[in-house]
Design a protein around this motif. Sequence first.
Motif, PDB file in Angstrom:
ATOM      1  N   MET A 199       0.837  -1.209   0.000  1.00 17.58           N
ATOM      2  CA  MET A 199       0.000   0.000   0.000  1.00 17.58           C
ATOM      3  C   MET A 199       0.873   1.259   0.000  1.00 17.58           C
ATOM      4  O   MET A 199       0.479   2.296  -0.529  1.00 17.58           O
ATOM      5  N   ASP A 200       2.064   1.159   0.569  1.00 16.14           N
ATOM      6  CA  ASP A 200       3.011   2.283   0.509  1.00 16.14           C
ATOM      7  C   ASP A 200       3.409   2.535  -0.951  1.00 16.14           C
ATOM      8  O   ASP A 200       3.448   3.683  -1.408  1.00 16.14           O
ATOM      9  N   VAL A 201       3.669   1.458  -1.689  1.00 14.48           N
ATOM     10  CA  VAL A 201       4.036   1.604  -3.105  1.00 14.48           C
ATOM     11  C   VAL A 201       2.898   2.303  -3.869  1.00 14.48           C
ATOM     12  O   VAL A 201       3.126   3.237  -4.651  1.00 14.48           O
ATOM     13  N   SER A 203       0.629   4.274  -2.650  1.00 16.44           N
ATOM     14  CA  SER A 203       0.572   5.674  -2.215  1.00 16.44           C
ATOM     15  C   SER A 203       1.646   6.506  -2.906  1.00 16.44           C
ATOM     16  O   SER A 203       1.396   7.646  -3.318  1.00 16.44           O
ATOM     17  N   HIS A 204       2.845   5.937  -3.039  1.00 16.36           N
ATOM     18  CA  HIS A 204       3.920   6.658  -3.726  1.00 16.36           C
ATOM     19  C   HIS A 204       3.499   6.987  -5.158  1.00 16.36           C
ATOM     20  O   HIS A 204       3.698   8.102  -5.638  1.00 16.36           O
ATOM     21  N   ALA A 205       2.905   5.994  -5.830  1.00 20.16           N
ATOM     22  CA  ALA A 205       2.529   6.216  -7.231  1.00 20.16           C
ATOM     23  C   ALA A 205       1.404   7.251  -7.346  1.00 20.16           C
ATOM     24  O   ALA A 205       1.457   8.144  -8.199  1.00 20.16           O
ATOM     25  N   ALA A 269      -1.330  12.553   1.925  1.00 20.10           N
ATOM     26  CA  ALA A 269      -1.444  11.255   2.626  1.00 20.10           C
ATOM     27  C   ALA A 269      -0.155  10.973   3.397  1.00 20.10           C
ATOM     28  O   ALA A 269      -0.200  10.500   4.542  1.00 20.10           O
ATOM     29  N   HIS A 270       0.990  11.271   2.786  1.00 21.82           N
ATOM     30  CA  HIS A 270       2.255  11.063   3.499  1.00 21.82           C
ATOM     31  C   HIS A 270       2.415  12.058   4.650  1.00 21.82           C
ATOM     32  O   HIS A 270       2.991  11.710   5.686  1.00 21.82           O
ATOM     33  N   ALA A 271       1.916  13.270   4.493  1.00 21.04           N
ATOM     34  CA  ALA A 271       2.014  14.248   5.600  1.00 21.04           C
ATOM     35  C   ALA A 271       1.243  13.725   6.815  1.00 21.04           C
ATOM     36  O   ALA A 271       1.754  13.746   7.946  1.00 21.04           O
ATOM     37  N   ALA A 283       2.098   2.052  11.847  1.00 18.94           N
ATOM     38  CA  ALA A 283       2.927   1.593  10.727  1.00 18.94           C
ATOM     39  C   ALA A 283       2.641   2.443   9.487  1.00 18.94           C
ATOM     40  O   ALA A 283       1.484   2.749   9.190  1.00 18.94           O
ATOM     41  N   HIS A 284       3.725   2.805   8.784  1.00 16.13           N
ATOM     42  CA  HIS A 284       3.617   3.742   7.658  1.00 16.13           C
ATOM     43  C   HIS A 284       2.556   3.315   6.636  1.00 16.13           C
ATOM     44  O   HIS A 284       1.677   4.090   6.280  1.00 16.13           O
ATOM     45  N   GLY A 285       2.644   2.061   6.193  1.00 20.55           N
ATOM     46  CA  GLY A 285       1.718   1.599   5.154  1.00 20.55           C
ATOM     47  C   GLY A 285       0.275   1.583   5.626  1.00 20.55           C
ATOM     48  O   GLY A 285      -0.651   1.869   4.863  1.00 20.55           O
ATOM     49  N   ALA A 287      -1.027   3.587   8.022  1.00 17.19           N
ATOM     50  CA  ALA A 287      -1.478   4.977   8.146  1.00 17.19           C
ATOM     51  C   ALA A 287      -1.906   5.517   6.781  1.00 17.19           C
ATOM     52  O   ALA A 287      -2.963   6.151   6.643  1.00 17.19           O
ATOM     53  N   LEU A 288      -1.116   5.217   5.769  1.00 17.98           N
ATOM     54  CA  LEU A 288      -1.433   5.693   4.411  1.00 17.98           C
ATOM     55  C   LEU A 288      -2.722   5.052   3.905  1.00 17.98           C
ATOM     56  O   LEU A 288      -3.578   5.725   3.321  1.00 17.98           O
ATOM     57  N   SER A 289      -2.847   3.746   4.133  1.00 21.16           N
ATOM     58  CA  SER A 289      -4.018   3.010   3.638  1.00 21.16           C
ATOM     59  C   SER A 289      -5.313   3.595   4.185  1.00 21.16           C
ATOM     60  O   SER A 289      -6.334   3.632   3.499  1.00 21.16           O
TER      61      SER A 289
HETATM   62 ZN   LIG Z   1       5.834   6.037   1.821  1.00 23.49          ZN
END
Ligand SMILES: [Zn+2]
Length: 390
Positions: A199-201, A203-205, A269-271, A283-285, A287-289
């Motif tokens: 999910m981090d990947v 979010s990056h895209a 989303a990253h902020a 966990a980063h992923g 939180a983004l999800s």
């Molecule tokens: Zn990230």
Amino acid sequence: MLLSDQTLNITPPPHLIFGVNAIRHLPEQIKLLGRTRALIVTDAGLVRAGLAQKVQAVLSEAKIESLNFEGVQPNPTIDNITAGSACLSGLDLDQIVVVALGGGSSMDTAKGIALHATNGGEVVNLDYRVSLPFPALPIIAIPTTAGTGSEQNSYGVITNPHTQRRFYVGNDSAQPKVAILDPELTIKLPPAATAATGMDVLSHALESLASRNANPYADAINLEVIHKVTHWLPLAYADGTQLEARAQMLLASSMVALAYRSGTGMGLAHAIGHALGGRLNVAHGMALSIVLGDVIRFNLAANALPYARAAWAMGVADPARSAIENAEAAAATVDGLAQVVGMKRPLASLGVTSDVIDLLVTDALEDVVLYNNPIQPTAEQVRAIIVKNC
Ligand SMILES: [Zn+2]
């Protein structure tokens, strides 16, 4: 922004070697760097999983001496770096290559060790804003998760336990010289970590695609990565032994770093994700999800087109619908995917209480990544996204 108004500054990425059993290329790459000894920087979990031994076996077969530093912790600290660097004391540094084996924490620690070994002194002085007298030891990165893309950059996030603050060690010389992407090394990643990193990947895209600094070079990569993750992440999550799904996710995680290093960067989303990670260790992923779908719904009012293009890449677009409707379909797909891979939880269950929300909002608004977001949110707008997901 018009392309004719943009300046792209795309620095060369590391030499990427991708493929099943690509690990066999490690010895020749060490020799090409003119080195004869390797310090393997990894964590105890990867030693238990037998991956560190696998790398050692490849090296000893090629008669390359290796030392193991298995003291990497999640959210690595200054002490992890000094302990790793101490393993090299008394050795001829001109013969050493640092092999970073693991996820983002191993990469971050390895960059710190590679800089500390040559420069010494206080680790806080390896901050990326400080100009350093000596270049880092050369690094070869071998990721065992498909998520951070950290093998593509020269920074590491390190925690100072004395101040409880995180800072970036970094220097151009700390960018890995080579990244070896071997999907077999990601097979043992547990489902929850597969989901979070995947999910981090995504979010990056999506954040890179919608960035106010978006450019066609990055768009092409981002759209392919969005396509890959929406199709392959559920399969890698459901059955981690599916080598094709692992291969697709590993390449996607590294490709997307090529996109954002062109200057697109991350967004809202990253902020919020950084704020949740910093204050509550979410966990980063995950939180983004939790927030990504609603960040898309917020941003699409400013510019629906990137998200509509994402909907096409996801296979959920309809030519009869407007760009806004297709962008909404992309947001719904993100939420659905997060649900399928077990990453969509109420923020309240992760420790977000009403008295923390003000701090989260302030942290998110102060995060430099917000500059890349297509619109600058107000405190009330950030709060609304957090409260809706509590
Ligand atoms: Zn990230």
